[in-house]
Write an enzyme that holds these catalytic residues in place. Sequence first.
Site, PDB file in Angstrom:
ATOM      1  CB  ILE A  18      -7.461   1.209   8.244  1.00  0.00           C
ATOM      2  CG1 ILE A  18      -6.889   1.352   9.652  1.00  0.00           C
ATOM      3  CG2 ILE A  18      -8.830   1.867   8.171  1.00  0.00           C
ATOM      4  CD1 ILE A  18      -6.581   2.781  10.037  1.00  0.00           C
ATOM      5  NE  ARG A  42       2.461  -4.826  -0.982  1.00  0.00           N
ATOM      6  CZ  ARG A  42       3.634  -4.418  -1.441  1.00  0.00           C
ATOM      7  NH1 ARG A  42       4.682  -5.233  -1.411  1.00  0.00           N
ATOM      8  NH2 ARG A  42       3.773  -3.209  -1.947  1.00  0.00           N
ATOM      9  CG  ASP A  68       2.329   4.677  -6.265  1.00  0.00           C
ATOM     10  OD1 ASP A  68       2.038   5.159  -5.151  1.00  0.00           O
ATOM     11  OD2 ASP A  68       3.502   4.540  -6.661  1.00  0.00           O
ATOM     12  CG  ASN A  95      -7.022   3.389   4.192  1.00  0.00           C
ATOM     13  OD1 ASN A  95      -6.997   3.565   5.408  1.00  0.00           O
ATOM     14  ND2 ASN A  95      -6.287   2.453   3.582  1.00  0.00           N
ATOM     15  CB  SER A 150      -7.733  13.037   8.853  1.00  0.00           C
ATOM     16  OG  SER A 150      -6.802  14.077   9.044  1.00  0.00           O
TER      17      SER A 150
END
Length: 245
Positions: A18, A42, A68, A95, A150
């Site tokens: 997402i 990544r 992180d 997110n 959420s």
Amino acid sequence: MPNLQGRVAFVTGGNAGIGYHTVVFLAKAGAKVYFGARSASRAEAAVERMYRENPGLLHGQVNWLQVDMASMKSVLAGCDKFRASESKLNILIHNAAHEGREPSNMADSGVQITMQTNHLAVFAMTQELQPMLRTAAAEKDSDVRIVNVSSNAPSLTHSDEWRPDFSDPHGGDIRYPAGQADGFLAAMKRYSVSKMAMNLLTAELQARYDREGVPIMVISVCPGAVYFKPQVDTENVEEMMRQPT
């Protein structure tokens, strides 16, 4: 999507799923977008793919910062780097999330890693970036938003009468959300409690902005069922759906 030229956005967990597509949509609308990620390899691969698949993006429009959310030290360091690069923040999207496993894994904040990632890091980052959000909100025709991704998981794992215990910062559901049991259902309950905390934070922050007359919108959203390979676990999902809530 409105024209976001001149707007600055930050998305946590933006290198996949997402978060990745959120970054792309914001950038395609004209925003300058930063995203947080744990892995440099990544993150860099994600940026390369974004530019390759969206040739209309301008150089420097998408940027990543090493953040992180499972580490408070990393969250604060990431905020420092962001403040060094920008003076305002129009859109903050929380997110990144932890799925609730690893019940004995404690973060540097002293709480279990799920609550750290899904709630405490969200609170800390939002507070650290408050001045930048308020700077953007003071501009003419501002439309500043904090979006907390959420879940409807609490409605699946807990009854309407159940209440979390957030009264003791050294125990209860703050330090060990929903207990220390292992297994898939326990992980789902742990995840749910952390999302309850996020939703309560959302409501309280909006109420405070409203009392102060600060034009910032704070919302929690449930994206629904979204295919994301690391989350797919058919056997455990079927197990969860067999359990009464």
